[in-house]
Enzyme design. Structure first.
Site, mmCIF file in Angstrom:
data_model
loop_
_atom_site.group_PDB
_atom_site.id
_atom_site.type_symbol
_atom_site.label_atom_id
_atom_site.label_comp_id
_atom_site.label_asym_id
_atom_site.label_seq_id
_atom_site.Cartn_x
_atom_site.Cartn_y
_atom_site.Cartn_z
ATOM 1 N N SER A 23 9.396 -6.990 -15.634
ATOM 2 C CA SER A 23 8.821 -8.263 -15.169
ATOM 3 C C SER A 23 9.670 -9.444 -15.633
ATOM 4 O O SER A 23 9.929 -10.383 -14.878
ATOM 5 C CB SER A 23 7.402 -8.425 -15.727
ATOM 6 N N ARG A 122 2.508 -1.697 1.669
ATOM 7 C CA ARG A 122 1.694 -2.359 0.634
ATOM 8 C C ARG A 122 1.165 -3.721 1.115
ATOM 9 O O ARG A 122 1.819 -4.400 1.897
ATOM 10 C CB ARG A 122 2.512 -2.481 -0.661
ATOM 11 N N SER A 166 -3.918 -10.563 -10.128
ATOM 12 C CA SER A 166 -2.551 -10.093 -9.931
ATOM 13 C C SER A 166 -1.547 -11.127 -10.421
ATOM 14 O O SER A 166 -1.537 -12.275 -9.955
ATOM 15 C CB SER A 166 -2.316 -9.823 -8.435
ATOM 16 N N ASP A 315 -0.130 -0.980 -15.348
ATOM 17 C CA ASP A 315 0.940 -0.007 -15.070
ATOM 18 C C ASP A 315 0.867 1.221 -15.976
ATOM 19 O O ASP A 315 1.536 2.221 -15.720
ATOM 20 C CB ASP A 315 2.311 -0.671 -15.227
ATOM 21 N N LYS A 342 -0.626 0.622 -5.341
ATOM 22 C CA LYS A 342 0.654 0.553 -6.057
ATOM 23 C C LYS A 342 1.710 1.323 -5.249
ATOM 24 O O LYS A 342 1.506 1.608 -4.082
ATOM 25 C CB LYS A 342 0.493 1.109 -7.471
ATOM 26 N N ARG A 346 -2.216 5.614 -6.922
ATOM 27 C CA ARG A 346 -2.070 6.227 -8.249
ATOM 28 C C ARG A 346 -3.341 6.930 -8.733
ATOM 29 O O ARG A 346 -3.264 7.773 -9.633
ATOM 30 C CB ARG A 346 -1.605 5.188 -9.280
ATOM 31 N N ARG A 390 6.473 5.710 -11.933
ATOM 32 C CA ARG A 390 5.580 5.912 -13.085
ATOM 33 C C ARG A 390 4.855 7.260 -13.019
ATOM 34 O O ARG A 390 4.553 7.859 -14.049
ATOM 35 C CB ARG A 390 4.584 4.760 -13.195
HETATM 36 C C1 S3P Z 1 3.942 -7.256 -12.133
HETATM 37 C C2 S3P Z 1 2.574 -7.344 -11.980
HETATM 38 C C3 S3P Z 1 1.704 -6.171 -11.756
HETATM 39 C C4 S3P Z 1 2.409 -4.879 -12.127
HETATM 40 C C5 S3P Z 1 3.807 -4.811 -11.589
HETATM 41 C C6 S3P Z 1 4.642 -5.956 -12.128
HETATM 42 C C7 S3P Z 1 4.721 -8.486 -12.340
HETATM 43 O O1 S3P Z 1 1.364 -6.103 -10.382
HETATM 44 O O2 S3P Z 1 1.652 -3.781 -11.664
HETATM 45 O O3 S3P Z 1 4.422 -3.596 -11.969
HETATM 46 O O4 S3P Z 1 5.891 -8.409 -12.762
HETATM 47 O O5 S3P Z 1 4.169 -9.568 -12.093
HETATM 48 P P1 S3P Z 1 0.097 -6.882 -9.778
HETATM 49 O O6 S3P Z 1 0.381 -8.326 -9.850
HETATM 50 O O7 S3P Z 1 -0.029 -6.401 -8.377
HETATM 51 O O8 S3P Z 1 -1.069 -6.486 -10.638
#
Ligand code: S3P
Length: 429
Positions: A23, A122, A166, A315, A342, A346, A390
């Site tokens: 991230s 998605r 999110s 995650d 995802k 998952r 994952r």
């Molecule tokens: C992320 C946010 C999460 C996470 C993804 C990375 C990010 O997703 O699952 O692997 O870097 O902001 P969501 O915002 O859909 O929850």
């Protein structure tokens, strides 16, 4: 097809520095690209997802140099991004796609975003709809998926309430709000990872987070200046070895410089609640918190996880399920319907894979009920990542505990977030 072997009697041992946080690596490239001057990114994660972000900004005219995990972004500011001559390829990366939708709203041109087969299924309306409240036009397919066209040029600042918890959606709105005509306030459903806010402040933006942690106000048109970004180790990657060392007898490992941002440490809190033996040594820092994790084998208790806890371990839920599968008794995860959208579904994938080890799992629309047992009896030695990094890594860790060798289909997906996963695991064996 990759053969997987069980761990030896001696367990896992040694010290490992896991790769940089995914991230934070994405955000450093993005924020560096819209800032003035050089941004030096240290310990950058060179996984496929972050490389999709890097390529997208090169296609938008930004000069970016990379040598392994050292990256220099020569940013010239938002106004110097230029239209790409080809559609921007997001690969498998949901984070690239969703954050870019917001960021591109601030340009003066229209961009087309495409992705691979999994990403093209998605949901993207979760970003286009709140962006449209700010006056931003994002055109999607009828199903609300990629390809997308983002029409840059208009962002009206206002208050937006988000329907899904999110960080990707929140970050898209924050990035769009930087180019708005007045301040924007974003109200989250639940607090989510806050790397965008922390990094933008470091680069010079004015972003206020209320004490409830879910109301964020963004002042438009900051003077963003290139910075040095030290990316901590990814908790989401460290978690695979944290769980492995906990469930494989006679293990003792140290994971160095792992991110300890509280919006990401849900897995640590959960493992400790389950009885894991993990000692945390936090380091001094003025930016993103990080530290070392000392992990020893330990017996685990069952656990219940509810909706408010989900964002901080979203995650890592496959690993929570795997840990629960080794604990005598019933564990329950609810409020996690997000897992269904995802890289793969998952909930279904984790349930399928754990059943192959003889563990009873009941799927819920928004979670799982797991009947854990310390000893497993393999039912099917053919594991599958379903093209999801994952799930592939969860399979490999589960196979360390199985009484027989297993094989993994579609292991190549692991390079999305952890290209050296097998080498690092070997180092601890
Ligand atoms: C992320 C946010 C999460 C996470 C993804 C990375 C990010 O997703 O699952 O692997 O870097 O902001 P969501 O915002 O859909 O929850």
């Amino acid at each position: 097809m990759k053969p997987l072997s069980k761990a030896s009697q001696q367990g896992l041992h040694g010290t490992l520095a896991v790769p940089g946080d995914k991230s934070i690596s994405h955000r450093a490239l993005m924020i560096g690209s819209i800032s003035q001057g050089a941004t030096h990114i240290h310990h950058f994660l060179a996984g496929q997802d972050c490389l999709s972000t890097l390529k997208a900004f090169q296609d938008l005219g930004v000069e970016i140099e990379r040598q392994q995990d050292e990256v220099i972004v020569h940013g010239k500011g938002m106004m110097h991004l230029r239209p790409a001559s080809i559609p921007l390829d997001m690969g498998n990366s949901g984070t690239t796609t969703r954050l870019m939708m917001g960021l591109l709203a601030g340009t003066s041109f229209t961009s087309t975003l495409i992705g691979d087969q999994s990403l093209s299924k998605r949901p993207m309306k979760r970003v286009s709809e709140p962006l449209s409240e700010l006056g931003v036009q994002v055109k999607l397919t009828e199903k609300g998926t990629l390809p997308a066209q983002v029409v840059g040029g208009t962002v009206h600042g206002k208050t937006v309430k988000l329907q899904v918890a999110s960080a990707q959606v929140k970050s898209a709105l924050i990035l769009a709000a930087l180019a708005a005509d007045q301040p924007t306030t974003i109200i989250e459903k639940l607090p989510t990872r806050n790397h965008t806010e922390i990094m933008l402040r470091q680069f010079g933006a004015e972003i206020e987070t209320a004490t409830n942690q879910r109301t964020i106000t963004v002042q438009p048109h900051p003077d963003l200046v290139g910075q040095d970004v030290q990316v901590p180790g990814d908790m989401s990657s460290a978690a695979f070895f944290m769980v492995a060392a906990t469930i494989i007898p006679n293990s003792e490992i140290t994971l160095k410089n792992v991110s300890l941002n509280p919006t990401r440490t849900g897995i640590l809190r959960t493992m400790l609640k389950m009885g894991a033996d993990i000692r945390v040594v936090e380091h001094e820092t003025t930016g993103e918190p990080f530290g070392d994790l000392h992990v020893k084998t330990s017996k685990l208790h069952p656990i219940e996880i509810a909706e408010t806890e989900i964002p901080a371990l979203i995650d890592e839920l496959p690993l929570v399920a795997l840990s629960a599968a080794t604990a005598s008794g019933i564990s329950k995860i609810t409020g996690a319907a997000e897992l269904r959208v995802k890289e793969t579904d998952r909930i279904q994938a984790v349930s399928n894979e754990l059943r192959k080890f003889g563990v009873q799992v009941e799927e819920l629309p928004d979670g799982m009920i797991i009947q854990g047992q310390p000893d497993w009896k393999v039912q099917d030695s053919h594991l599958d990542s379903y093209g999801d990094h994952r799930i592939g890594m969860m399979d490999v860790i589960a196979a360390l505990k199985a009484e027989q060798s297993m094989i993994l289909e579609n292991e190549a997906a692991i390079s999305v977030s952890y290209p050296d996963f097998f080498t690092d695991l070997q180092h601890l064996m």
